[in-house]
Design an enzyme around this catalytic site. Structure first.
Site, PDB file in Angstrom:
ATOM      1  N   TRP A   1      48.732  16.433 167.462  1.00  0.00           N
ATOM      2  CA  TRP A   1      50.362  15.792 167.306  1.00  0.00           C
ATOM      3  C   TRP A   1      50.185  15.151 168.257  1.00  0.00           C
ATOM      4  O   TRP A   1      51.315  14.843 168.779  1.00  0.00           O
ATOM      5  CB  TRP A   1      51.049  16.204 166.436  1.00  0.00           C
ATOM      6  N   ARG A   2      49.343  14.960 169.396  1.00  0.00           N
ATOM      7  CA  ARG A   2      49.523  14.867 171.332  1.00  0.00           C
ATOM      8  C   ARG A   2      49.282  14.220 171.745  1.00  0.00           C
ATOM      9  O   ARG A   2      49.411  13.296 172.532  1.00  0.00           O
ATOM     10  CB  ARG A   2      49.418  16.664 171.646  1.00  0.00           C
TER      11      ARG A   2
ATOM     12  N   CYS B   1      58.476  37.367 185.869  1.00  0.00           N
ATOM     13  CA  CYS B   1      59.025  38.564 185.132  1.00  0.00           C
ATOM     14  C   CYS B   1      59.175  39.261 184.609  1.00  0.00           C
ATOM     15  O   CYS B   1      58.097  40.624 185.549  1.00  0.00           O
ATOM     16  CB  CYS B   1      57.446  38.034 183.862  1.00  0.00           C
TER      17      CYS B   1
ATOM     18  N   TYR C   1      65.474  23.068 164.312  1.00  0.00           N
ATOM     19  CA  TYR C   1      64.165  23.260 165.374  1.00  0.00           C
ATOM     20  C   TYR C   1      63.192  22.137 165.360  1.00  0.00           C
ATOM     21  O   TYR C   1      62.659  21.213 166.033  1.00  0.00           O
ATOM     22  CB  TYR C   1      63.362  24.658 165.155  1.00  0.00           C
TER      23      TYR C   1
ATOM     24  N   GLU D   1      55.782  19.045 162.905  1.00  0.00           N
ATOM     25  CA  GLU D   1      56.548  20.353 163.324  1.00  0.00           C
ATOM     26  C   GLU D   1      56.969  20.526 161.795  1.00  0.00           C
ATOM     27  O   GLU D   1      56.840  21.922 162.037  1.00  0.00           O
ATOM     28  CB  GLU D   1      57.527  19.451 164.063  1.00  0.00           C
TER      29      GLU D   1
ATOM     30  N   CYS E   1      51.216  34.432 176.249  1.00  0.00           N
ATOM     31  CA  CYS E   1      52.545  35.495 175.965  1.00  0.00           C
ATOM     32  C   CYS E   1      52.232  35.502 174.862  1.00  0.00           C
ATOM     33  O   CYS E   1      53.361  35.292 174.450  1.00  0.00           O
ATOM     34  CB  CYS E   1      53.794  34.986 176.462  1.00  0.00           C
TER      35      CYS E   1
ATOM     36  N   GLN F   1      56.048  28.450 159.885  1.00  0.00           N
ATOM     37  CA  GLN F   1      55.330  29.292 159.996  1.00  0.00           C
ATOM     38  C   GLN F   1      54.395  28.802 159.368  1.00  0.00           C
ATOM     39  O   GLN F   1      52.739  30.276 158.539  1.00  0.00           O
ATOM     40  CB  GLN F   1      55.870  29.382 158.362  1.00  0.00           C
ATOM     41  N   THR F   2      53.060  27.899 159.919  1.00  0.00           N
ATOM     42  CA  THR F   2      51.882  27.834 159.747  1.00  0.00           C
ATOM     43  C   THR F   2      51.379  27.951 161.181  1.00  0.00           C
ATOM     44  O   THR F   2      51.436  27.161 161.810  1.00  0.00           O
ATOM     45  CB  THR F   2      51.281  26.683 158.975  1.00  0.00           C
TER      46      THR F   2
ATOM     47  N   CYS G   1      48.397  38.410 181.329  1.00  0.00           N
ATOM     48  CA  CYS G   1      49.699  38.468 182.348  1.00  0.00           C
ATOM     49  C   CYS G   1      48.726  37.939 183.291  1.00  0.00           C
ATOM     50  O   CYS G   1      49.894  36.859 184.281  1.00  0.00           O
ATOM     51  CB  CYS G   1      50.460  39.691 182.382  1.00  0.00           C
TER      52      CYS G   1
ATOM     53  N   ASP H   1      61.576  28.591 168.939  1.00  0.00           N
ATOM     54  CA  ASP H   1      60.934  29.026 167.646  1.00  0.00           C
ATOM     55  C   ASP H   1      60.062  30.660 168.120  1.00  0.00           C
ATOM     56  O   ASP H   1      60.812  31.519 169.168  1.00  0.00           O
ATOM     57  CB  ASP H   1      59.771  28.355 167.411  1.00  0.00           C
TER      58      ASP H   1
ATOM     59  N   GLY I   1      51.113  26.679 151.760  1.00  0.00           N
ATOM     60  CA  GLY I   1      52.655  27.447 151.341  1.00  0.00           C
ATOM     61  C   GLY I   1      53.262  26.398 152.241  1.00  0.00           C
ATOM     62  O   GLY I   1      53.534  25.757 152.437  1.00  0.00           O
TER      63      GLY I   1
HETATM   64 FE1  SF4 Z   1      54.842  37.094 178.735  1.00  0.00          FE
HETATM   65 FE2  SF4 Z   1      55.691  37.837 181.108  1.00  0.00          FE
HETATM   66 FE3  SF4 Z   1      53.340  38.369 180.569  1.00  0.00          FE
HETATM   67 FE4  SF4 Z   1      53.718  35.701 181.727  1.00  0.00          FE
HETATM   68  S1  SF4 Z   1      53.972  37.607 182.382  1.00  0.00           S
HETATM   69  S2  SF4 Z   1      52.625  36.157 179.784  1.00  0.00           S
HETATM   70  S3  SF4 Z   1      55.628  36.132 180.162  1.00  0.00           S
HETATM   71  S4  SF4 Z   1      54.750  38.900 179.316  1.00  0.00           S
END
Ligand code: SF4
Length: 373
Positions: free
Chosen positions: A37-38, A221, A133, A50, A205, A55-56, A212, A151, A94
């Protein structure tokens, strides 16, 4: 230990925004997945993707997306299709209400004369099944309009980045995340930015053990700085999901098995299943099976033996379904509850769309053999 949080005014100071946007887009350009879809700007295709992705998981959606678009390549094709055929394409994904809504929306757009996906947020959001959304995602990705998506992935990233302690599963807190996403949105490329933010949540994340060191936002962050990634996002505790005891019967007759179609409104609308229902407290499974088949189909049956038990989870409850082999003792089918019935050969079951729980039983049941008895 209480979760450290930032006060609302200090979450994402405006002086930080340009660099946050730049860093995220640079990371996205280097790491984005090549998803079907991109490769399109067709609003209908983006809309379908979308809806399926709600939920999937992405990996589950991809084959469904291809099959769906092969059969219904545009709004007109979807609008002309019978809902049973649409549900058959949705079987296994589903949350069937999504398919009903998409189909109804397509019919509405074709009937109203335009036959096109509206490029105005308000008009698009007035369609069945289109909430904030979906509307924000389609308007930004297909039409480059400045609507920020929120989301589950986005909430998690924003909670950690900004030190937002509002629970992500509380309706009242949604506004906080929406406002934060609105501030952060790069209005020069809203569709790409929205996808980048969701991609960061999906790939880096992640809910458990965020990566991180690979994150473009590791320096600013809040959760990372405070060694508190496991404490974000916060959630309010919900009551445990209730469990329902269900029974259903396999009634065979002349090499065919009885299946019934659920009503056209409500849970799992229009899908097919073995006849049955909810067992009463202190009622045995076989007695419940006899009662439920009599009440819903008019048939008098004897539940001879339990064939199998399956567990299945819906959004707000779980079911434990016991399936019984039944012998027809008399009566003719007179429905009370289901909207239709069919006596069908086991080999033809795959022509109808079935509930997830019922589908699970097919893989484990020797239906051909049971119907030959
Ligand atoms: Fe998530 Fe912060 Fe780690 Fe980046 S640095 S992955 S935003 S917790």
């Amino acid at each position: 230990m209480p979760t450290p949080t930032r006060p609302p005014t200090a979450r994402l100071p405006s002086r930080m925004l340009p660099k946050l946007r730049r860093d995220l887009l640079t990371w996205y350009n280097a790491h984005r997945r090549d998803l079907p879809w991109r490769r399109t700007r067709d609003p209908y295709r983006i809309w379908v993707s979308e809806v399926m992705l709600q939920q999937t998981q992405v990996a589950t959606v991809i084959p469904f997306y291809h099959r769906f678009l092969q059969s219904f390549p545009d709004l007109g094709a979807l609008a002309r299709a019978d809902i049973q055929v649409v549900l058959k394409h949705w079987e296994g994904l589903g949350y069937y209400r999504r398919a009903h809504h998409l189909h109804r929306a397509a019919r509405k757009l074709v009937d109203s004369g335009g036959g096109r996906v509206p490029d105005r947020h308000r008009a698009f959001k007035a369609l069945p099944g289109v909430g904030d959304y979906i509307a924000n995602a389609v308007m930004s990705i297909a039409f480059d309009q400045p609507w920020a998506v929120v989301d589950g992935n986005v909430k998690r990233v924003l909670a950690r980045l900004g030190g937002i302690g509002d629970p992500v599963n509380q309706a009242a807190a949604h506004r906080v995340f929406q406002q934060t996403a609105d501030c952060l949105l790069d209005r020069r490329c809203p569709g790409t930015f929205n996808q980048a933010l969701m991609e960061l949540g999906a790939l880096v994340c992640t809910p458990r053990r965020p990566n991180c060191p690979e994150c473009p936002w590791q320096a600013p962050c809040f959760a990372r700085q405070n060694d508190a990634t496991a404490q974000f996002p916060t959630r309010i505790r919900r009551a445990p999901v209730p469990k329902r005891a269900m029974v259903a019967g396999v009634v065979c007759h002349r090499g065919q098995v009885l299946v019934v179609q659920r009503p056209s409104e409500g849970l799992l609308a229009g899908l097919w299943e073995f006849p049955g229902g909810r067992r009463r407290e202190r009622e045995t499974g076989s007695a419940a099976c006899g009662r439920l088949l009599r009440e819903s189909t008019g048939l008098s049956v004897t539940a001879e033996r339990k064939l199998i038990r399956v567990n299945h989870a819906y959004t707000h409850f779980k079911i434990v379904l016991d399936l019984f082999l039944c012998r027809k003792a008399g009566g003719r089918v007179r429905l009370d509850g289901p909207q239709a019935f069919r006596w069908i050969r086991p080999a033809e079951l795959n022509t109808l769309p079935f509930t997830g729980a019922c589908k699970k039983t097919f893989a484990q049941l020797p239906l051909e053999r049971l119907c030959r008895r």
